[in-house]
Write a protein that holds these residues in place. Structure first.
Motif, PDB file in Angstrom:
ATOM      1  N   GLU A 138       4.056  15.930 -16.421  1.00  0.00           N
ATOM      2  CA  GLU A 138       3.052  14.981 -15.938  1.00  0.00           C
ATOM      3  C   GLU A 138       1.754  15.242 -16.696  1.00  0.00           C
ATOM      4  O   GLU A 138       1.207  16.347 -16.641  1.00  0.00           O
ATOM      5  N   LEU A 139       1.305  14.223 -17.418  1.00  0.00           N
ATOM      6  CA  LEU A 139       0.116  14.360 -18.244  1.00  0.00           C
ATOM      7  C   LEU A 139      -1.011  13.465 -17.724  1.00  0.00           C
ATOM      8  O   LEU A 139      -0.763  12.384 -17.192  1.00  0.00           O
ATOM      9  N   VAL A 140      -2.216  13.943 -17.906  1.00  0.00           N
ATOM     10  CA  VAL A 140      -3.403  13.156 -17.561  1.00  0.00           C
ATOM     11  C   VAL A 140      -4.321  13.164 -18.778  1.00  0.00           C
ATOM     12  O   VAL A 140      -4.658  14.232 -19.302  1.00  0.00           O
ATOM     13  N   GLU A 141      -4.690  11.972 -19.227  1.00  0.00           N
ATOM     14  CA  GLU A 141      -5.644  11.851 -20.326  1.00  0.00           C
ATOM     15  C   GLU A 141      -6.967  11.356 -19.765  1.00  0.00           C
ATOM     16  O   GLU A 141      -7.025  10.331 -19.083  1.00  0.00           O
TER      17      GLU A 141
ATOM     18  N   GLU B  83       4.035  10.140 -17.998  1.00  0.00           N
ATOM     19  CA  GLU B  83       5.192  11.022 -17.894  1.00  0.00           C
ATOM     20  C   GLU B  83       5.728  11.215 -19.307  1.00  0.00           C
ATOM     21  O   GLU B  83       5.863  10.249 -20.063  1.00  0.00           O
ATOM     22  N   ARG B  84       6.034  12.464 -19.667  1.00  0.00           N
ATOM     23  CA  ARG B  84       6.580  12.745 -20.994  1.00  0.00           C
ATOM     24  C   ARG B  84       7.906  13.470 -20.858  1.00  0.00           C
ATOM     25  O   ARG B  84       7.990  14.521 -20.220  1.00  0.00           O
ATOM     26  N   ASN B  85       8.953  12.859 -21.416  1.00  0.00           N
ATOM     27  CA  ASN B  85      10.283  13.456 -21.365  1.00  0.00           C
ATOM     28  C   ASN B  85      10.276  14.780 -22.137  1.00  0.00           C
ATOM     29  O   ASN B  85       9.849  14.824 -23.293  1.00  0.00           O
ATOM     30  N   LYS B  86      10.707  15.841 -21.492  1.00  0.00           N
ATOM     31  CA  LYS B  86      10.646  17.161 -22.115  1.00  0.00           C
ATOM     32  C   LYS B  86      11.570  17.280 -23.329  1.00  0.00           C
ATOM     33  O   LYS B  86      11.293  18.032 -24.261  1.00  0.00           O
ATOM     34  N   LYS B  87      12.670  16.527 -23.318  1.00  0.00           N
ATOM     35  CA  LYS B  87      13.631  16.613 -24.426  1.00  0.00           C
ATOM     36  C   LYS B  87      13.262  15.678 -25.568  1.00  0.00           C
ATOM     37  O   LYS B  87      13.197  16.079 -26.720  1.00  0.00           O
ATOM     38  N   THR B  88      13.028  14.410 -25.238  1.00  0.00           N
ATOM     39  CA  THR B  88      12.764  13.412 -26.282  1.00  0.00           C
ATOM     40  C   THR B  88      11.296  13.351 -26.677  1.00  0.00           C
ATOM     41  O   THR B  88      10.955  12.777 -27.716  1.00  0.00           O
ATOM     42  N   ARG B  89      10.410  13.908 -25.843  1.00  0.00           N
ATOM     43  CA  ARG B  89       8.951  13.876 -26.030  1.00  0.00           C
ATOM     44  C   ARG B  89       8.388  12.462 -25.916  1.00  0.00           C
ATOM     45  O   ARG B  89       7.233  12.209 -26.254  1.00  0.00           O
ATOM     46  N   GLU B  90       9.203  11.535 -25.416  1.00  0.00           N
ATOM     47  CA  GLU B  90       8.737  10.165 -25.220  1.00  0.00           C
ATOM     48  C   GLU B  90       7.734  10.133 -24.067  1.00  0.00           C
ATOM     49  O   GLU B  90       7.976  10.686 -23.001  1.00  0.00           O
ATOM     50  N   LYS B  91       6.618   9.454 -24.299  1.00  0.00           N
ATOM     51  CA  LYS B  91       5.541   9.407 -23.308  1.00  0.00           C
ATOM     52  C   LYS B  91       5.437   8.005 -22.733  1.00  0.00           C
ATOM     53  O   LYS B  91       5.423   7.012 -23.470  1.00  0.00           O
ATOM     54  N   LYS B  92       5.367   7.914 -21.408  1.00  0.00           N
ATOM     55  CA  LYS B  92       5.302   6.620 -20.722  1.00  0.00           C
ATOM     56  C   LYS B  92       4.070   6.571 -19.838  1.00  0.00           C
ATOM     57  O   LYS B  92       3.832   7.460 -19.027  1.00  0.00           O
ATOM     58  N   LEU B  93       3.275   5.499 -20.007  1.00  0.00           N
ATOM     59  CA  LEU B  93       2.085   5.320 -19.172  1.00  0.00           C
ATOM     60  C   LEU B  93       2.501   4.881 -17.772  1.00  0.00           C
ATOM     61  O   LEU B  93       3.198   3.893 -17.598  1.00  0.00           O
ATOM     62  N   ILE B  94       2.090   5.635 -16.761  1.00  0.00           N
ATOM     63  CA  ILE B  94       2.435   5.329 -15.370  1.00  0.00           C
ATOM     64  C   ILE B  94       1.362   4.460 -14.728  1.00  0.00           C
ATOM     65  O   ILE B  94       1.644   3.462 -14.075  1.00  0.00           O
ATOM     66  N   LYS B  95       0.112   4.836 -14.906  1.00  0.00           N
ATOM     67  CA  LYS B  95      -0.997   4.041 -14.364  1.00  0.00           C
ATOM     68  C   LYS B  95      -2.294   4.469 -15.027  1.00  0.00           C
ATOM     69  O   LYS B  95      -2.369   5.529 -15.663  1.00  0.00           O
ATOM     70  N   SER B  96      -3.295   3.633 -14.886  1.00  0.00           N
ATOM     71  CA  SER B  96      -4.623   3.971 -15.391  1.00  0.00           C
ATOM     72  C   SER B  96      -5.654   3.710 -14.300  1.00  0.00           C
ATOM     73  O   SER B  96      -5.467   2.834 -13.446  1.00  0.00           O
ATOM     74  N   GLU B  97      -6.708   4.491 -14.310  1.00  0.00           N
ATOM     75  CA  GLU B  97      -7.771   4.364 -13.314  1.00  0.00           C
ATOM     76  C   GLU B  97      -9.119   4.364 -14.033  1.00  0.00           C
ATOM     77  O   GLU B  97      -9.300   5.071 -15.023  1.00  0.00           O
ATOM     78  N   ASN B  98     -10.043   3.557 -13.528  1.00  0.00           N
ATOM     79  CA  ASN B  98     -11.416   3.657 -14.011  1.00  0.00           C
ATOM     80  C   ASN B  98     -12.007   4.968 -13.518  1.00  0.00           C
ATOM     81  O   ASN B  98     -11.713   5.415 -12.406  1.00  0.00           O
ATOM     82  N   LEU B  99     -12.825   5.597 -14.347  1.00  0.00           N
ATOM     83  CA  LEU B  99     -13.478   6.842 -13.953  1.00  0.00           C
ATOM     84  C   LEU B  99     -14.694   6.482 -13.098  1.00  0.00           C
ATOM     85  O   LEU B  99     -15.711   6.010 -13.604  1.00  0.00           O
ATOM     86  N   VAL B 100     -14.556   6.689 -11.780  1.00  0.00           N
ATOM     87  CA  VAL B 100     -15.613   6.309 -10.830  1.00  0.00           C
ATOM     88  C   VAL B 100     -16.037   7.542 -10.041  1.00  0.00           C
ATOM     89  O   VAL B 100     -15.229   8.163  -9.353  1.00  0.00           O
ATOM     90  N   TYR B 101     -17.304   7.897 -10.158  1.00  0.00           N
ATOM     91  CA  TYR B 101     -17.828   9.026  -9.398  1.00  0.00           C
ATOM     92  C   TYR B 101     -18.100   8.595  -7.965  1.00  0.00           C
ATOM     93  O   TYR B 101     -18.482   7.458  -7.703  1.00  0.00           O
ATOM     94  N   TYR B 102     -17.916   9.552  -7.042  1.00  0.00           N
ATOM     95  CA  TYR B 102     -18.116   9.238  -5.626  1.00  0.00           C
ATOM     96  C   TYR B 102     -19.313   9.995  -5.070  1.00  0.00           C
ATOM     97  O   TYR B 102     -19.486  11.184  -5.297  1.00  0.00           O
ATOM     98  N   ASN B 103     -20.151   9.282  -4.315  1.00  0.00           N
ATOM     99  CA  ASN B 103     -21.271   9.874  -3.579  1.00  0.00           C
ATOM    100  C   ASN B 103     -21.220   9.395  -2.142  1.00  0.00           C
ATOM    101  O   ASN B 103     -20.922   8.224  -1.891  1.00  0.00           O
ATOM    102  N   THR B 104     -21.532  10.256  -1.210  1.00  0.00           N
ATOM    103  CA  THR B 104     -21.672   9.788   0.164  1.00  0.00           C
ATOM    104  C   THR B 104     -22.957   8.972   0.298  1.00  0.00           C
ATOM    105  O   THR B 104     -23.007   7.979   0.997  1.00  0.00           O
TER     106      THR B 104
END
Length: 205
Positions: free
Chosen positions: A113-116, A126-147
């Protein structure tokens, strides 16, 4: 009777004045100490002290100056953390990297499980350990949180599912720790103070 009421009124007023004077003095001392820390580039302590100074008397001029400094310091600290976080990280487990064993056996999984982390996004792969194939699972905007704008939080982020994560990086900048500290939904924010989910990542690029 009137004299008694007047006396009680004067006592209450004098106590209120004394309390306000005490608050003002304490607020000023916290603010001055915060400025001192800020000038020494001790930004984390300065942030905490400016937060205290603001909370003492939010309507005071010192409080408004504190808010300005809080915003500036958060920007500085976030930039510093982000500079170390940029890159690709691999999930190591739910315990520090030096721990002998993990609660979940991540080593036996077929995929890494990789995070960029970029300037504006968090990409999950997700990156297959044998084939090294990398698949994008989801993307998120970088949003900081403040109360709120005056709080001393600077490294909490919020994802699209409402989960709030505190992020920290070790001194060597090779281990990233994220811990679920809360959840936000239509009813507001629920803090998580025990049995928090947490994950550790190692820098791979």
């Amino acid at each position: 009777m009137k004299k008694a009421l007047l006396f009680i009124f004067l006592v209450i007023v004098s106590r209120t004045i004394a309390q306000n004077a005490s608050k003002t003095a304490f607020q000023k001392s916290r603010y001055e100490l915060a400025v001192s820390c800020y000038e020494k580039a001790d930004f984390k302590n300065a942030l905490e002290l400016f937060h205290v100074a603001y909370k003492m008397k939010p309507d005071a001029e010192i409080a408004q100056e504190s808010i300005k400094k809080i915003d500036t310091i958060k920007t500085i600290l976030r930039k510093s953390v982000l500079n170390h976080a940029l890159g690709i990280w691999k999930m190591a487990g739910d315990k520090p990297i030096w721990a002998v064993s993990q609660t979940e056996n991540y080593a036996e999984k077929e995929f890494d499980e990789l995070v960029e982390i970029t300037e504006n996004e968090i990409l999950f792969y997700e990156r297959n350990k044998k084939t090294r194939e990398k698949k994008l699972i989801k993307s998120e905007n970088l949003v900081y949180y403040n109360t709120d704008e005056s709080d001393s939080l600077f490294s909490d982020i919020i994802l699209s599912d409402g989960t709030i994560w505190n992020c920290s990086i070790n001194e060597k900048s090779d281990e990233l720790r994220v811990i679920n500290v809360g959840n936000k939904d239509e009813n507001g924010v629920t803090k998580i103070e025990s049995n928090n989910a947490e994950r550790y990542f190692v820098k791979v690029k």
